[in-house]
Design a protein around this motif. Sequence first.
Motif, PDB file in Angstrom:
ATOM      1  N   ASP A  48       0.827  -1.201   0.000  1.00  0.00           N
ATOM      2  CA  ASP A  48       0.000   0.000   0.000  1.00  0.00           C
ATOM      3  C   ASP A  48       0.867   1.259   0.000  1.00  0.00           C
ATOM      4  N   GLN A  49       1.971   1.216   0.759  1.00  0.00           N
ATOM      5  CA  GLN A  49       2.875   2.365   0.786  1.00  0.00           C
ATOM      6  C   GLN A  49       3.509   2.591  -0.583  1.00  0.00           C
TER       7      GLN A  49
ATOM      8  N   SER B 271       8.422  10.215   5.128  1.00  0.00           N
ATOM      9  CA  SER B 271       8.763  10.168   6.552  1.00  0.00           C
ATOM     10  C   SER B 271       8.306   8.855   7.175  1.00  0.00           C
ATOM     11  N   ILE B 272       7.100   8.428   6.821  1.00  0.00           N
ATOM     12  CA  ILE B 272       6.575   7.160   7.342  1.00  0.00           C
ATOM     13  C   ILE B 272       7.434   5.999   6.862  1.00  0.00           C
TER      14      ILE B 272
ATOM     15  N   GLN C 155      13.569   2.070   9.630  1.00  0.00           N
ATOM     16  CA  GLN C 155      14.502   2.153  10.744  1.00  0.00           C
ATOM     17  C   GLN C 155      13.989   1.470  12.004  1.00  0.00           C
ATOM     18  N   TYR C 156      12.694   1.659  12.305  1.00  0.00           N
ATOM     19  CA  TYR C 156      12.171   1.168  13.581  1.00  0.00           C
ATOM     20  C   TYR C 156      10.952   0.256  13.446  1.00  0.00           C
TER      21      TYR C 156
ATOM     22  N   PHE D   3      -0.705  10.323  11.208  1.00  0.00           N
ATOM     23  CA  PHE D   3       0.329  11.236  10.716  1.00  0.00           C
ATOM     24  C   PHE D   3       0.000  11.718   9.304  1.00  0.00           C
ATOM     25  N   ARG D   4      -0.486  10.803   8.460  1.00  0.00           N
ATOM     26  CA  ARG D   4      -0.839  11.194   7.090  1.00  0.00           C
ATOM     27  C   ARG D   4      -1.943  12.252   7.078  1.00  0.00           C
TER      28      ARG D   4
END
Length: 253
Positions: free
Chosen positions: A92-93, A125-126, A132-133, A153-154
């Motif tokens: 999806d991303q 950013s997401i 990373q995490y 956030f989006r």
Amino acid sequence: MTYSTKQLADLAGVTPRTLRYYDKIGLLKTQRDPDNQYRVYTQAEVDRLQTIRFLQLFEMPLAQVKVLLDGPAENLTAALKQQRKRITAKRDQLSLLLTTLDQTLEKGVDTMTDDEKFAAFKDQSIKANEQQYGEEIRQQYGDDIVEASNKKFRDMSQAQVAQLTALQQEILDALKPLVGTTDFNTPEAKRVFKLHKQFLQMTWPSEQYSQKAHRGLAAMYVSDPRFSKYYEDGTGKAGAAETLNAIVRHYTR
């Protein structure tokens, strides 16, 4: 039918050394030919190797692969379902990123609206945070919570993201003079806690925040070197993550 080490290595596309290593760590145990003591692989080992190779496509550590294969079948099924969720989220991303890229190519960077540019920034950013995490956060809180947080956030406006960025810096600035202290019954320490709580409430789904969840995240700052490095780099002081963790524990008792 049985296979020698070289025959199975050629069949599976691995090296004989890899098979010997799998045998050594107990991941792919094999029989020995009684006449020459060479390794002999039966159909059962071939099937297990196929599953090992399949699970490695998901970048699973060998130790985790061994636990799954040696454990109940339902554990393997659950792990595969978890991987499916992660792959779906990544798909999806990527789909959203591809849409943004197509819009950029069609309109040109100079003609994109501010909203379109800002949406692309948030998606990037997401994605960076996931790379990373993502694995640790998803293990700690589950896919549903992480996806809800990403959606929150989006949906943020430019002003809200600017406020969030400023809040992150405010936390680091307030934490810096407290690094190394053990007295948290001060207005300064309480302010750090409130700022950090505000940050979580801005980024987490509204129903997710709890003192227990807050403590769990702060503990991860200490146990994971990447989180520790963020706070050490941000404050310029070693032990910053430990101090933040101690402050959170103090005010969530």
